[in-house]
Design a protein around this motif. Structure first.
Motif, PDB file in Angstrom:
ATOM      1  N   UNK A 100       0.925  -1.007  -0.364  1.00 45.45           N
ATOM      2  CA  UNK A 100       0.517  -0.026  -0.219  1.00 45.45           C
ATOM      3  C   UNK A 100       0.722   1.109  -0.009  1.00 45.45           C
ATOM      4  N   UNK A 101       2.313   1.406  -0.404  1.00 48.63           N
ATOM      5  CA  UNK A 101       2.673   2.776   0.016  1.00 48.63           C
ATOM      6  C   UNK A 101       2.389   3.729  -1.367  1.00 48.63           C
ATOM      7  N   UNK A 102       2.377   4.673  -1.541  1.00 52.00           N
ATOM      8  CA  UNK A 102       2.294   5.812  -2.617  1.00 52.00           C
ATOM      9  C   UNK A 102       3.122   4.870  -3.762  1.00 52.00           C
ATOM     10  N   UNK A 103       2.272   4.800  -4.915  1.00 50.04           N
ATOM     11  CA  UNK A 103       3.099   4.674  -5.975  1.00 50.04           C
ATOM     12  C   UNK A 103       4.231   5.533  -6.123  1.00 50.04           C
ATOM     13  N   UNK A 104       5.688   4.727  -6.862  1.00 50.59           N
ATOM     14  CA  UNK A 104       6.254   5.427  -7.183  1.00 50.59           C
ATOM     15  C   UNK A 104       7.382   4.449  -8.779  1.00 50.59           C
ATOM     16  N   UNK A 105       7.411   5.833  -9.602  1.00 51.64           N
ATOM     17  CA  UNK A 105       7.939   5.304 -10.762  1.00 51.64           C
ATOM     18  C   UNK A 105       9.204   4.320 -10.285  1.00 51.64           C
ATOM     19  N   UNK A 106       9.430   4.501  -9.262  1.00 46.14           N
ATOM     20  CA  UNK A 106      11.146   3.251  -8.849  1.00 46.14           C
ATOM     21  C   UNK A 106      10.450   1.878  -8.949  1.00 46.14           C
ATOM     22  N   UNK A 107       9.433   1.836  -8.507  1.00 45.35           N
ATOM     23  CA  UNK A 107       8.759   0.396  -9.220  1.00 45.35           C
ATOM     24  C   UNK A 107       8.687   0.273 -10.146  1.00 45.35           C
ATOM     25  N   UNK A 108       8.490   0.199 -11.085  1.00 41.04           N
ATOM     26  CA  UNK A 108       8.890   0.011 -12.475  1.00 41.04           C
ATOM     27  C   UNK A 108       9.573  -0.703 -12.766  1.00 41.04           C
ATOM     28  N   UNK A 109       9.858  -1.639 -13.082  1.00 39.57           N
ATOM     29  CA  UNK A 109      10.715  -2.999 -13.987  1.00 39.57           C
ATOM     30  C   UNK A 109      10.965  -2.350 -14.490  1.00 39.57           C
ATOM     31  N   UNK A 110      12.600  -2.321 -14.692  1.00 43.73           N
ATOM     32  CA  UNK A 110      12.934  -1.698 -15.545  1.00 43.73           C
ATOM     33  C   UNK A 110      12.783  -1.789 -17.729  1.00 43.73           C
TER      34      UNK A 110
END
Length: 449
Positions: A100-110
């Protein structure tokens, strides 16, 4: 009849035959023409794309227990058919974007960037999504009536959410009688126990009661500015009619079968009294649902209810034809996970107290000498977790072929960024009253809808 009239009649017949020959979308357009229906939601949604160009940049906020897994499956299959890139979570987030953490672009698989579509569970952050997605991205989501949704949440997460787990005998009625005896807003997974839709949308689930009505109205207005369409689970097919027209998709692009369902004995019927208690406890969610349910019906009435009903019937007929084509008749039988022979079709089970069913393949299609269902047919009944893994493998393979040297470097860099992000202090789930967006506690849950 003159030769000129005969000639014109032949041209008209040939044109109709050509339209019918080219399948669902043109056939549907012709049906709409006969009914006097508009060919799309509005001319403003088409912009420079033209009347026939499909829109391919879509951000779908996947909410919990709202039939969102079925919408996600539609989007996954559309992306594959059109060679689009779906943003997928890094492996440390499993199949969700570290919710449930706020979405971050760092969570996207490269290997899944730059994306055309994003649809896995995340906690909405408009700024982060705008950084990631194309400027012309259309944002959509789906809501469900708060009573039915909360009953589903209570059953599904009863072994994970402490607010539910500590209730004697797992009784929903007991919880509703004294919710503050069991609900602790600061606890991990508390977002499943109150105003879950609000939390998923990035809002403050624990706004004080004195402020909640005004806050809910402001928040609903804010979400209406962000989302071009908010679907309603109870009117799923009608919502798909609007979705198809909003995106200028073909009828075949929105065909589906229902996924991630509970067995009937896992469901509880709600009394009128308990439904009222649920709506009061989830007051902000209730305002959101009522607001966007009314909005949906305004759009449907603007299209014309007769046109909507006709298109819904066309959608259902086309779905039945697809099922017959895929499985030789009716849908494969619903089975418990233990009964499904193909592990790629076994749905994830949240606990021993609730059973999520999936589809087993027809016996005559798995025996030696019989042709198995087409890849598209299998994916139409594939659960979220397996489909996410499958997409990640295929997109990673495609990425490595395009960028053989870059892939390993990006993977290492992204893992480092996520580790640094995880080590940062977690913000509180209870913001100051002046804040309009709540922030999430630290941690991630690996659960499907």
């Amino acid at each position: 009849m003159s030769q000129k009239k005969i000639f014109l009649v032949l041209i008209a017949i040939s044109t109709v035959s050509l339209l019918l020959h080219h399948g669902g979308h043109l056939n549907l357009t012709l049906e709409a023409f006969w009914l006097g229906c508009p060919s799309s939601m509005s001319s403003s949604t088409q912009g420079s794309r033209g009347p026939s160009a499909k829109h391919t940049s879509v951000a779908f906020l996947k909410t919990h227990k709202t039939a969102s897994s079925t919408v996600q499956n539609i989007l996954f299959r559309f992306a594959e058919r059109n060679n689009l890139t779906v943003a997928l979570p890094i492996t440390t987030c499993d199949h969700q974007f570290c919710y449930p953490r706020p979405f971050s672009a760092h969570f996207i698989h490269p290997h899944t960037t730059p994306p055309d579509i994003i649809t896995n569970h995340l906690r909405f952050s408009r700024a982060e999504l705008q950084r990631l997605m194309p400027n012309n991205t259309i944002y959509i989501t789906i809501l469900r009536e708060p009573g039915a949704m909360f009953e589903s949440l209570f059953t599904y997460f009863n072994q994970y959410c402490l607010s539910f787990k500590r209730v004697p005998n797992g009784s929903l009625e007991t919880f509703l009688d004294h919710p503050w005896s069991y609900y602790h807003p600061e606890e991990k997974d508390s977002m499943y126990a109150r105003n879950t839709l609000t939390f998923d949308l990035g809002g403050d689930k624990d706004r004080p009661s004195s402020e909640a009505p005004a806050y809910a109205k402001r928040f609903a207005a804010e979400m209406e500015r962000v989302f071009s369409l908010v679907m309603i689970s109870e009117y799923f097919d009608e919502s798909l009619v609007l979705l198809r027209r909003l995106l200028s998709w073909d009828l075949d692009d929105v065909l589906y079968v229902s996924l991630n369902m509970r067995t009937p004995d896992s469901k509880s019927s709600l009394s009128t009294e308990n439904t009222a208690k649920i709506r009061a406890w989830n007051a902000i969610d209730s305002v959101l649902y009522d607001h966007f349910n009314a909005s949906l019906w305004r759009q449907l009435r603007a299209m014309g209810l007769a046109c909507v009903e006709r298109e819904v019937q066309l959608l259902r007929q086309s779905r039945d034809r697809l099922v017959r084509s895929c499985f030789g008749g009716n849908l494969p039988p619903l089975r418990s996970a233990a009964q499904i022979t193909n592990k790629e079709l076994r749905p994830w089970q949240p606990s021993a107290k609730v059973e999520i069913v999936g589809y087993d393949l027809p016996v005559n299609m798995t025996q030696k000498g019989h042709v198995p269902p087409r890849d598209e047919c299998l994916k139409m009944v594939m659960p979220e977790v397996q489909y996410t893994r499958l997409l990640l493998r295929s997109e990673s393979l495609r990425y490595r072929k395009r960028f053989p040297l870059r892939s390993s470097q990006q993977t290492l860099r992204t893992v480092g960024q996520v580790r640094a992000h995880k080590e940062s202090p977690a913000p509180s789930l209870n913001p100051r009253p002046s804040e309009t967006m709540a922030r999430s506690t630290k941690g991630a849950l690996r659960l499907s809808q």
